[in-house]
Write a protein that holds these residues in place. Structure first.
Motif, PDB file in Angstrom:
ATOM      1  N   TYR A  92     -11.031  19.509  10.936  1.00  0.00           N
ATOM      2  CA  TYR A  92     -10.264  19.530   9.757  1.00  0.00           C
ATOM      3  C   TYR A  92      -9.335  18.126   9.940  1.00  0.00           C
ATOM      4  CZ  TYR A  92      -7.071  20.397   5.970  1.00  0.00           C
ATOM      5  OH  TYR A  92      -6.313  20.393   4.851  1.00  0.00           O
ATOM      6  N   VAL A  93      -8.931  17.761  10.904  1.00  0.00           N
ATOM      7  CA  VAL A  93      -8.023  16.812  10.975  1.00  0.00           C
ATOM      8  C   VAL A  93      -9.015  15.363  10.950  1.00  0.00           C
ATOM      9  CG1 VAL A  93      -6.536  15.218  12.675  1.00  0.00           C
ATOM     10  CG2 VAL A  93      -5.936  17.653  12.644  1.00  0.00           C
ATOM     11  N   THR A  94     -10.039  15.425  11.539  1.00  0.00           N
ATOM     12  CA  THR A  94     -10.877  14.330  11.576  1.00  0.00           C
ATOM     13  C   THR A  94     -11.586  13.992  10.270  1.00  0.00           C
ATOM     14  OG1 THR A  94     -11.492  14.826  13.833  1.00  0.00           O
ATOM     15  CG2 THR A  94     -13.019  13.382  12.791  1.00  0.00           C
ATOM     16  N   PHE A  95     -12.116  15.115   9.631  1.00  0.00           N
ATOM     17  CA  PHE A  95     -12.878  14.904   8.442  1.00  0.00           C
ATOM     18  C   PHE A  95     -12.213  15.125   7.100  1.00  0.00           C
ATOM     19  CE2 PHE A  95     -15.788  15.886  11.957  1.00  0.00           C
ATOM     20  CZ  PHE A  95     -16.601  14.713  12.058  1.00  0.00           C
ATOM     21  N   LYS A  96     -10.946  15.830   7.123  1.00  0.00           N
ATOM     22  CA  LYS A  96     -10.280  16.146   5.882  1.00  0.00           C
ATOM     23  C   LYS A  96      -9.151  15.093   5.826  1.00  0.00           C
ATOM     24  CE  LYS A  96      -8.714  18.486   2.230  1.00  0.00           C
ATOM     25  NZ  LYS A  96      -9.334  18.097   0.792  1.00  0.00           N
ATOM     26  N   ILE A  97      -8.342  15.093   6.806  1.00  0.00           N
ATOM     27  CA  ILE A  97      -7.169  14.198   6.689  1.00  0.00           C
ATOM     28  C   ILE A  97      -7.539  13.003   7.215  1.00  0.00           C
ATOM     29  CG2 ILE A  97      -4.887  13.854   8.265  1.00  0.00           C
ATOM     30  CD1 ILE A  97      -4.544  16.860   8.172  1.00  0.00           C
ATOM     31  N   GLY A  98      -8.317  12.785   8.328  1.00  0.00           N
ATOM     32  CA  GLY A  98      -8.790  11.405   8.601  1.00  0.00           C
ATOM     33  C   GLY A  98      -9.803  10.859   7.836  1.00  0.00           C
ATOM     34  N   HIS A  99     -10.487  11.500   6.772  1.00  0.00           N
ATOM     35  CA  HIS A  99     -11.602  11.242   6.025  1.00  0.00           C
ATOM     36  C   HIS A  99     -12.847  10.640   6.678  1.00  0.00           C
ATOM     37  CE1 HIS A  99      -8.733  11.295   2.810  1.00  0.00           C
ATOM     38  NE2 HIS A  99      -7.762  10.316   3.379  1.00  0.00           N
ATOM     39  N   GLY A 100     -13.082  11.366   7.984  1.00  0.00           N
ATOM     40  CA  GLY A 100     -14.164  11.208   8.501  1.00  0.00           C
ATOM     41  C   GLY A 100     -14.642   9.767   9.357  1.00  0.00           C
ATOM     42  N   ASP A 106      -9.693   7.035  13.542  1.00  0.00           N
ATOM     43  CA  ASP A 106      -9.030   8.674  14.180  1.00  0.00           C
ATOM     44  C   ASP A 106      -9.709   9.121  15.226  1.00  0.00           C
ATOM     45  OD1 ASP A 106      -6.991   8.610  12.693  1.00  0.00           O
ATOM     46  OD2 ASP A 106      -8.046   9.382  10.796  1.00  0.00           O
ATOM     47  N   GLN A 107     -10.165   8.467  16.312  1.00  0.00           N
ATOM     48  CA  GLN A 107     -10.966   8.781  17.583  1.00  0.00           C
ATOM     49  C   GLN A 107     -10.262   9.855  18.184  1.00  0.00           C
ATOM     50  OE1 GLN A 107     -10.274   5.220  17.885  1.00  0.00           O
ATOM     51  NE2 GLN A 107     -12.130   4.178  17.297  1.00  0.00           N
ATOM     52  N   HIS A 108      -9.110   9.967  18.315  1.00  0.00           N
ATOM     53  CA  HIS A 108      -8.257  10.982  19.316  1.00  0.00           C
ATOM     54  C   HIS A 108      -8.826  12.441  19.019  1.00  0.00           C
ATOM     55  CE1 HIS A 108      -4.773  11.200  17.001  1.00  0.00           C
ATOM     56  NE2 HIS A 108      -4.679  12.233  17.368  1.00  0.00           N
ATOM     57  N   ALA A 109      -8.728  12.658  17.767  1.00  0.00           N
ATOM     58  CA  ALA A 109      -8.992  13.857  16.983  1.00  0.00           C
ATOM     59  C   ALA A 109     -10.205  14.257  17.353  1.00  0.00           C
ATOM     60  CB  ALA A 109      -8.640  14.030  15.525  1.00  0.00           C
ATOM     61  N   PHE A 110     -11.341  13.600  17.013  1.00  0.00           N
ATOM     62  CA  PHE A 110     -12.403  13.898  17.522  1.00  0.00           C
ATOM     63  C   PHE A 110     -12.929  13.863  19.000  1.00  0.00           C
ATOM     64  CE2 PHE A 110     -17.337  12.573  17.539  1.00  0.00           C
ATOM     65  CZ  PHE A 110     -17.809  13.890  16.789  1.00  0.00           C
ATOM     66  N   MET A 111     -12.017  13.305  19.690  1.00  0.00           N
ATOM     67  CA  MET A 111     -12.314  13.585  21.092  1.00  0.00           C
ATOM     68  C   MET A 111     -11.786  15.003  21.380  1.00  0.00           C
ATOM     69  SD  MET A 111     -13.665  11.000  22.358  1.00  0.00           S
ATOM     70  CE  MET A 111     -13.692  11.260  23.912  1.00  0.00           C
ATOM     71  N   PHE A 112     -10.903  15.514  20.876  1.00  0.00           N
ATOM     72  CA  PHE A 112     -10.570  16.847  20.932  1.00  0.00           C
ATOM     73  C   PHE A 112     -11.723  17.916  20.590  1.00  0.00           C
ATOM     74  CE2 PHE A 112      -6.045  15.298  21.042  1.00  0.00           C
ATOM     75  CZ  PHE A 112      -5.741  16.006  22.316  1.00  0.00           C
ATOM     76  N   VAL A 113     -12.577  17.499  19.631  1.00  0.00           N
ATOM     77  CA  VAL A 113     -13.598  18.178  18.985  1.00  0.00           C
ATOM     78  C   VAL A 113     -14.701  18.431  20.166  1.00  0.00           C
ATOM     79  CG1 VAL A 113     -15.460  18.159  17.365  1.00  0.00           C
ATOM     80  CG2 VAL A 113     -13.217  17.976  16.468  1.00  0.00           C
TER      81      VAL A 113
END
Length: 146
Positions: A92-100, A106-113
């Motif tokens: 949600y953070v990566t693709f909705k808030i960070g617009h993908g 926004d790499q750090h949120a995707f690293m958590f994924v």
């Protein structure tokens, strides 16, 4: 050299456990904002939440889930559930808030994924409450009694 190139190292469970503990601590740190009222009000002012019916509800849900998944990962309790929770939140953070824009902003949120996927499929590693509570058994021990 042969051991270095083998697909599974003998210390893999230890390494996975250390990664789980570090990622869990980082998620606790990220989710701790839920206890900071000023910071939570600032999140509610973001454009992503302004148009919602309850603009402060989504940040509280997200930060609470981050904190809870972090605590669960840190302890190694319900690891796969915690990993799934972390995957959903951080997607949600990566693709909705960070617009993908995970490849350059926004790499750090995707690293958590990605770490969530690791823990979801591999499990907690060593030093986890899951190993105490659910006592993993060798699948061949039940056959030895026959």
């Amino acid at each position: 050299m042969k051991k270095l190139l083998s697909p599974l190292q003998s210390n893999t469970k230890t390494i996975v456990a250390l990664l789980r503990i570090i990622v869990g601590a980082m998620m606790v740190y990220h989710g701790a904002d839920v206890f900071n009222e000023v910071q939570m009000k600032e999140y509610a002012q973001w454009d992503n939440f302004k148009n919602e019916s309850y603009p402060s509800l989504l940040p509280y849900i997200g930060k609470s889930a981050e904190f809870l998944s972090g605590v669960l990962l840190l302890l190694g309790l319900f690891t796969r559930v915690a990993a799934a929770m972390m995957i959903i939140i951080m997607c949600y953070v990566t693709f909705k808030i960070g617009h993908g824009k995970f490849w350059y902003e926004d790499q750090h949120a995707f690293m958590f994924v990605l770490f969530g996927l690791l823990f979801f499929f591999i499990g907690p590693g060593k030093w986890s409450v899951d190993h105490i509570v659910f006592k993993p058994r060798d699948r061949y021990t039940s056959y030895k009694k026959l």
